[in-house]
Design an enzyme around this catalytic site. Structure first.
Site, short mmCIF file in Angstrom:
data_model
loop_
_atom_site.label_atom_id
_atom_site.label_comp_id
_atom_site.label_asym_id
_atom_site.label_seq_id
_atom_site.Cartn_x
_atom_site.Cartn_y
_atom_site.Cartn_z
N GLU A 205 79.61 36.89 62.93
CA GLU A 205 78.74 35.77 63.27
C GLU A 205 77.28 36.11 62.99
O GLU A 205 76.51 35.26 62.52
CB GLU A 205 78.92 35.39 64.74
N GLU B 233 82.73 32.52 54.41
CA GLU B 233 83.51 33.34 55.33
C GLU B 233 83.78 34.72 54.73
O GLU B 233 83.73 35.73 55.43
CB GLU B 233 84.82 32.64 55.68
#
Length: 289
Positions: free
Chosen positions: A140, A214
């Site tokens: 994150e 991602e």
């Protein structure tokens, strides 16, 4: 997944309202360049408003609470881990939030590196080891470092612009008679239908970028904490979700879906097995940097 759904939903809602106002007030451009400028104005307005509301919307959607002062050992560990990662990544300290949910989930959002948020579910903290959770947090933090929300905003603004522009160009041609007069009712209906259709197609591009980022965030996590920790976190997700066939549910920064064909074009996250394979291949990881 949470940040993407909220961003897209808010963006589409704002864009829909703007377009209704645009059509009902009869505001139309008299030339192609004027229409393109107007489309860009409305297109980027939707995505920018989505970006600036993303942090507030995310917290409200999960009833998350920002940790002002850690109250227990796990909150101390969470804040200290994120602070350490922020220092190593050269980032300002983001707000840290925790929320009660059985979902194994974490997400990052915010309008800039200086105004960012990392939120973690109690389900993730209970289901993962500290090493695995550390890798999730590093993932994150990598989203924040890479400026993924800003890039998504710019991409969505461009997509919105062309959706509005092309839809209204086609609607104007279809709704005009041989004398060049335009039926406003037909113009409104056709443009709205086309915007829905083209918006659906544009989401394929947005989801492609989402999957791409991602892999980049996985690479960033591997750089911060080591690829074995990141692999272990993804494998933990597989063990938690695959036996129960929980396809499509939110997981920590991933959807463990196995849809193929056309449905795969609308996945916001790559399948876990592909992410693990990429992590095991350093050349593949480097290609995302």
């Amino acid at each position: 997944m949470m940040r993407i759904l909220l961003f897209l939903a808010t963006n589409m809602a704002v864009l829909f309202v703007f377009n209704i106002i645009l059509s009902l007030t009869g505001i139309q451009s008299q030339d192609t360049m004027g229409l393109l400028i107007m489309a860009a104005l409305f297109g980027f307005s939707g995505s920018l408003i989505s970006l600036f509301l993303s942090k507030t919307m995310a917290l409200r959607s999960v009833n998350g609470q920002i940790i002002e002062q850690p109250r227990n050992e796990i909150e101390h560990w969470l804040v200290n881990t994120i602070r350490s990662q922020a220092e190593r990544a050269g980032l300002p300290m983001p707000d840290v939030a925790i929320y009660h949910s059985s979902d194994v989930n974490a997400f990052a959002t915010g309008a800039s590196q200086k105004n960012s948020l990392v939120a973690v579910s109690t389900g993730l903290l209970n289901a993962m080891t500290k090493d695995e959770a550390e890798a999730v947090l590093a993932h994150e933090m990598s989203h924040i470092k890479n400026g993924d929300m800003i890039t998504m905003t710019l991409l969505q603004g461009v997509l919105n612009t062309f959706v509005i522009f092309i839809s209204r160009m086609i609607a104007k041609v279809v709704a005009s008679n041989r004398d060049g007069e335009t039926s406003q009712g037909m113009y409104f209906m056709i443009s709205m239908v086309l915007e829905i259709v083209f918006g659906f197609l544009a989401s394929i591009i947005a989801m492609w970028f989402s999957r791409y980022r991602e892999f980049r965030a996985d690479a960033g996590s591997a750089e911060l904490v080591g690829k074995q920790k990141m692999i272990a976190a993804l494998q933990r997700l597989q063990s938690l979700h695959e036996p129960q066939e929980m396809e499509g549910q939110l997981a920590a920064f991933a959807i463990n879906g196995k849809r193929g064909g056309l449905a795969a074009l609308f996945l916001s996250h790559p399948p876990l097995e592909k992410r693990i394979e990429a992590l095991r291949n350093l050349d593949s990881l480097n290609s995302y940097k």
